[in-house]
Write an enzyme that holds these catalytic residues in place. Sequence first.
Site, PDB file in Angstrom:
ATOM      1  N   LYS A 252       0.873  -1.178   0.000  1.00 18.44           N
ATOM      2  CA  LYS A 252       0.000   0.000   0.000  1.00 18.44           C
ATOM      3  C   LYS A 252       0.906   1.222   0.000  1.00 18.44           C
ATOM      4  O   LYS A 252       1.941   1.216   0.679  1.00 18.44           O
ATOM      5  CB  LYS A 252      -0.880   0.012   1.248  1.00 18.44           C
ATOM      6  CG  LYS A 252      -1.861  -1.137   1.250  1.00 18.44           C
ATOM      7  CD  LYS A 252      -2.855  -1.004   2.391  1.00 18.44           C
ATOM      8  CE  LYS A 252      -3.716  -2.248   2.435  1.00 18.44           C
ATOM      9  NZ  LYS A 252      -3.807  -2.842   3.748  1.00 18.44           N
TER      10      LYS A 252
ATOM     11  N   HIS B 287      -0.119  -1.306  16.658  1.00 20.99           N
ATOM     12  CA  HIS B 287      -0.969  -0.184  16.225  1.00 20.99           C
ATOM     13  C   HIS B 287      -0.474   1.148  16.803  1.00 20.99           C
ATOM     14  O   HIS B 287      -1.259   2.088  16.960  1.00 20.99           O
ATOM     15  CB  HIS B 287      -2.440  -0.360  16.682  1.00 20.99           C
ATOM     16  CG  HIS B 287      -3.203  -1.439  15.987  1.00 20.99           C
ATOM     17  ND1 HIS B 287      -4.154  -2.199  16.633  1.00 20.99           N
ATOM     18  CD2 HIS B 287      -3.189  -1.878  14.710  1.00 20.99           C
ATOM     19  CE1 HIS B 287      -4.688  -3.061  15.789  1.00 20.99           C
ATOM     20  NE2 HIS B 287      -4.105  -2.899  14.614  1.00 20.99           N
TER      21      HIS B 287
ATOM     22  N   HIS C  14      -8.746   1.148  18.899  1.00 17.97           N
ATOM     23  CA  HIS C  14      -8.576   0.909  17.460  1.00 17.97           C
ATOM     24  C   HIS C  14      -9.270  -0.413  17.102  1.00 17.97           C
ATOM     25  O   HIS C  14      -8.830  -1.481  17.516  1.00 17.97           O
ATOM     26  CB  HIS C  14      -7.077   0.852  17.117  1.00 17.97           C
ATOM     27  CG  HIS C  14      -6.819   0.593  15.662  1.00 17.97           C
ATOM     28  ND1 HIS C  14      -6.233   1.515  14.834  1.00 17.97           N
ATOM     29  CD2 HIS C  14      -7.085  -0.479  14.892  1.00 17.97           C
ATOM     30  CE1 HIS C  14      -6.153   1.019  13.617  1.00 17.97           C
ATOM     31  NE2 HIS C  14      -6.665  -0.198  13.621  1.00 17.97           N
ATOM     32  N   LEU C  15     -10.362  -0.305  16.349  1.00 18.64           N
ATOM     33  CA  LEU C  15     -11.130  -1.506  15.985  1.00 18.64           C
ATOM     34  C   LEU C  15     -11.134  -1.683  14.475  1.00 18.64           C
ATOM     35  O   LEU C  15     -11.892  -1.026  13.759  1.00 18.64           O
ATOM     36  CB  LEU C  15     -12.575  -1.380  16.486  1.00 18.64           C
ATOM     37  CG  LEU C  15     -12.765  -1.062  17.975  1.00 18.64           C
ATOM     38  CD1 LEU C  15     -14.249  -0.859  18.295  1.00 18.64           C
ATOM     39  CD2 LEU C  15     -12.178  -2.164  18.846  1.00 18.64           C
ATOM     40  N   GLY C  16     -10.239  -2.507  13.988  1.00 17.24           N
ATOM     41  CA  GLY C  16     -10.215  -2.827  12.555  1.00 17.24           C
ATOM     42  C   GLY C  16     -10.296  -4.328  12.434  1.00 17.24           C
ATOM     43  O   GLY C  16     -10.993  -4.978  13.216  1.00 17.24           O
ATOM     44  N   ASN C  17      -9.572  -4.888  11.475  1.00 11.78           N
ATOM     45  CA  ASN C  17      -9.471  -6.346  11.436  1.00 11.78           C
ATOM     46  C   ASN C  17      -8.729  -6.835  12.663  1.00 11.78           C
ATOM     47  O   ASN C  17      -9.098  -7.806  13.302  1.00 11.78           O
ATOM     48  CB  ASN C  17      -8.744  -6.779  10.174  1.00 11.78           C
ATOM     49  CG  ASN C  17      -9.719  -7.361   9.199  1.00 11.78           C
ATOM     50  OD1 ASN C  17     -10.677  -8.027   9.602  1.00 11.78           O
ATOM     51  ND2 ASN C  17      -9.491  -7.103   7.932  1.00 11.78           N
ATOM     52  N   GLY C  18      -7.636  -6.124  12.984  1.00 10.92           N
ATOM     53  CA  GLY C  18      -6.981  -6.302  14.284  1.00 10.92           C
ATOM     54  C   GLY C  18      -7.531  -5.220  15.218  1.00 10.92           C
ATOM     55  O   GLY C  18      -7.885  -4.136  14.751  1.00 10.92           O
TER      56      GLY C  18
ATOM     57  N   ASP D 125     -15.824 -10.231   9.061  1.00 14.77           N
ATOM     58  CA  ASP D 125     -16.189  -8.856   8.719  1.00 14.77           C
ATOM     59  C   ASP D 125     -17.363  -8.421   9.592  1.00 14.77           C
ATOM     60  O   ASP D 125     -18.440  -9.026   9.533  1.00 14.77           O
ATOM     61  CB  ASP D 125     -16.566  -8.817   7.231  1.00 14.77           C
ATOM     62  CG  ASP D 125     -16.798  -7.396   6.747  1.00 14.77           C
ATOM     63  OD1 ASP D 125     -17.483  -6.625   7.462  1.00 14.77           O
ATOM     64  OD2 ASP D 125     -16.288  -7.059   5.670  1.00 14.77           O
TER      65      ASP D 125
ATOM     66  N   ARG E 298     -19.441  -6.059   9.475  1.00 17.87           N
ATOM     67  CA  ARG E 298     -20.709  -5.717   8.809  1.00 17.87           C
ATOM     68  C   ARG E 298     -21.560  -6.962   8.593  1.00 17.87           C
ATOM     69  O   ARG E 298     -22.768  -6.947   8.808  1.00 17.87           O
ATOM     70  CB  ARG E 298     -20.436  -5.065   7.446  1.00 17.87           C
ATOM     71  CG  ARG E 298     -20.040  -3.620   7.554  1.00 17.87           C
ATOM     72  CD  ARG E 298     -19.477  -3.128   6.278  1.00 17.87           C
ATOM     73  NE  ARG E 298     -18.214  -3.815   5.973  1.00 17.87           N
ATOM     74  CZ  ARG E 298     -17.295  -3.353   5.143  1.00 17.87           C
ATOM     75  NH1 ARG E 298     -17.504  -2.234   4.499  1.00 17.87           N
ATOM     76  NH2 ARG E 298     -16.175  -4.007   4.925  1.00 17.87           N
TER      77      ARG E 298
ATOM     78  N   GLU F 119      -2.424   6.432   9.722  1.00 16.94           N
ATOM     79  CA  GLU F 119      -1.071   5.924   9.973  1.00 16.94           C
ATOM     80  C   GLU F 119      -0.084   6.409   8.907  1.00 16.94           C
ATOM     81  O   GLU F 119       1.088   6.642   9.194  1.00 16.94           O
ATOM     82  CB  GLU F 119      -1.100   4.388  10.028  1.00 16.94           C
ATOM     83  CG  GLU F 119      -1.753   3.894  11.314  1.00 16.94           C
ATOM     84  CD  GLU F 119      -2.298   2.478  11.232  1.00 16.94           C
ATOM     85  OE1 GLU F 119      -3.288   2.268  10.504  1.00 16.94           O
ATOM     86  OE2 GLU F 119      -1.737   1.584  11.872  1.00 16.94           O
TER      87      GLU F 119
HETATM   88  P1  AMP Z   1      -9.772  -1.886   8.994  1.00 17.32           P
HETATM   89  O1  AMP Z   1      -8.890  -3.061   9.308  1.00 17.32           O
HETATM   90  O2  AMP Z   1      -9.484  -0.682   9.867  1.00 17.32           O
HETATM   91  O3  AMP Z   1      -9.862  -1.538   7.536  1.00 17.32           O
HETATM   92  O4  AMP Z   1     -11.258  -2.316   9.425  1.00 17.32           O
HETATM   93  C1  AMP Z   1     -11.909  -3.414   8.836  1.00 17.32           C
HETATM   94  C2  AMP Z   1     -13.149  -3.737   9.635  1.00 17.32           C
HETATM   95  O5  AMP Z   1     -14.022  -2.591   9.648  1.00 17.32           O
HETATM   96  C3  AMP Z   1     -13.967  -4.896   9.073  1.00 17.32           C
HETATM   97  O6  AMP Z   1     -14.331  -5.781  10.108  1.00 17.32           O
HETATM   98  C4  AMP Z   1     -15.205  -4.209   8.513  1.00 17.32           C
HETATM   99  O7  AMP Z   1     -16.322  -5.036   8.580  1.00 17.32           O
HETATM  100  C5  AMP Z   1     -15.360  -3.068   9.495  1.00 17.32           C
HETATM  101  N1  AMP Z   1     -16.297  -2.052   8.996  1.00 17.32           N
HETATM  102  C6  AMP Z   1     -16.166  -1.193   7.980  1.00 17.32           C
HETATM  103  N2  AMP Z   1     -17.303  -0.453   7.822  1.00 17.32           N
HETATM  104  C7  AMP Z   1     -18.176  -0.871   8.789  1.00 17.32           C
HETATM  105  C8  AMP Z   1     -19.514  -0.513   9.175  1.00 17.32           C
HETATM  106  N3  AMP Z   1     -20.199   0.424   8.524  1.00 17.32           N
HETATM  107  N4  AMP Z   1     -20.067  -1.157  10.243  1.00 17.32           N
HETATM  108  C9  AMP Z   1     -19.389  -2.110  10.900  1.00 17.32           C
HETATM  109  N5  AMP Z   1     -18.143  -2.487  10.600  1.00 17.32           N
HETATM  110  C10 AMP Z   1     -17.532  -1.886   9.557  1.00 17.32           C
END
Ligand code: AMP
Length: 422
Positions: free
Chosen positions: A14, A200, A228-232, A303, A305, A404
Amino acid sequence: MKVFVLNCGSSSVKYQLVDTDLEKMEKQQEIVLARGSVEKIGLVPSISSYQVVQENPLFLPQRQSKLPPPEKEPVEVVDHIAAIRHAIKCLTNEKTGVMRDAGEIQAVGHRMVHGGEKFKKSQVINDEVLRNIRECVEFAPLHNPHNLRGYNATYELFPNIPQVAVFDTAFHQTMPPHAYLYGLPYAIYQKHGIRRYGFHGSSHRYVTYRLGQLCGVNRDQLRVITIHLGNGCSMTAVDHGKSIDTTMGFTPLEGLLMGTRTGDLDASVPLTLMAKEEISVAEVNAMMNKHSGLYGISGVSNDMREVIMAAQEKKQDRAQIAIDMFCYRIKKYVGAYAAAMGGLDHVIFTGGIGENSPLIRDLSMKNLEFLGIEVDPQLNKMENTVEGKISTGNVGVWVVPTNEELVIARDTIRAIEGVDFS
Ligand code: AMP
């Protein structure tokens, strides 16, 4: 100064091209010129996406959803150096490029996942730094080698420009021993460096800095919990600007429930599993890192969502349990970190889930009024990565989109110029 920001994973690169220098930083006049990625490196085809941005990164969050989605195109890219060559081709394309030739790039900033105890801040890469980064490979065998591959590729392409390593772990090097040590024999820490490192870091650091700007108070005066709530997923207690504890540990496996990782787990569980299921270290490792978390509990997806949809529309019980577990752990750590800091001024949500899911923010902050946390349902409705405050109580609850890449671009300049930074 044009800074090429790189985040190299096992099969992806990226990148962003950021126009910044000390004066632009000071005046908040930096510009993200373009960004893109090459994914599925080595497969046929690989996938490239590229987008001209020309935006101030601080204003970008509010506009992100208005930019058209970047176009994806199949490309043939065999390895990381080919991916970086392709990125340069996009950036210098006659019609859609943002520079005439690659000679305009004056510095490269690399995301490095693990800096061990050696790196407490970002570093210009020289022979000694490189040797030390290589020594940290044993701590992050899934990440550091790919980060290093990115460095080797850019060194081959641009041998004469400075390159800077920005470590995910560096921000957490301020943790005191009582937070970073495990209750193992001390000799194990001395011999193998087994301790909490946290990850992170660039994200936790950026959102705390940005909060200071948004509420007009220096972060050195605040007690903040960053989520911080993403995949990790990870949380950090940032006490007067310094990380004093964080949920991820020796590896990114510890702490919150994540997309496919267990988070906190009694250490005897993997040992029992190996005995009862007769599985190997590698298999139990894969189970805990790749088949657990939201995915393992819900049986639906990693995921969020899709997990929310399964719980709400299809009334799937396990999807609901996964959501409840996810939010309960966040709440538990809010209590723990408020206690660790002797109070709390602000909570920040960031990352894909934190920025976009009113439901998760609401559930994880429920019944915390006793701490002064009151999320306002109207303010909390915002989705799509908008920045702002969502609470009415004594403790500010904020959504702050992480950035980041901006941290990497800025640290690259600061490290080159030799100015102090934190
Ligand atoms: P990242 O690693 O920061 O890109 O975050 C990815 C996570 O964000 C995945 O679990 C996605 O399902 C979640 N995500 C993105 N948009 C939404 C949303 N509108 N509602 C719930 N989770 C979301």
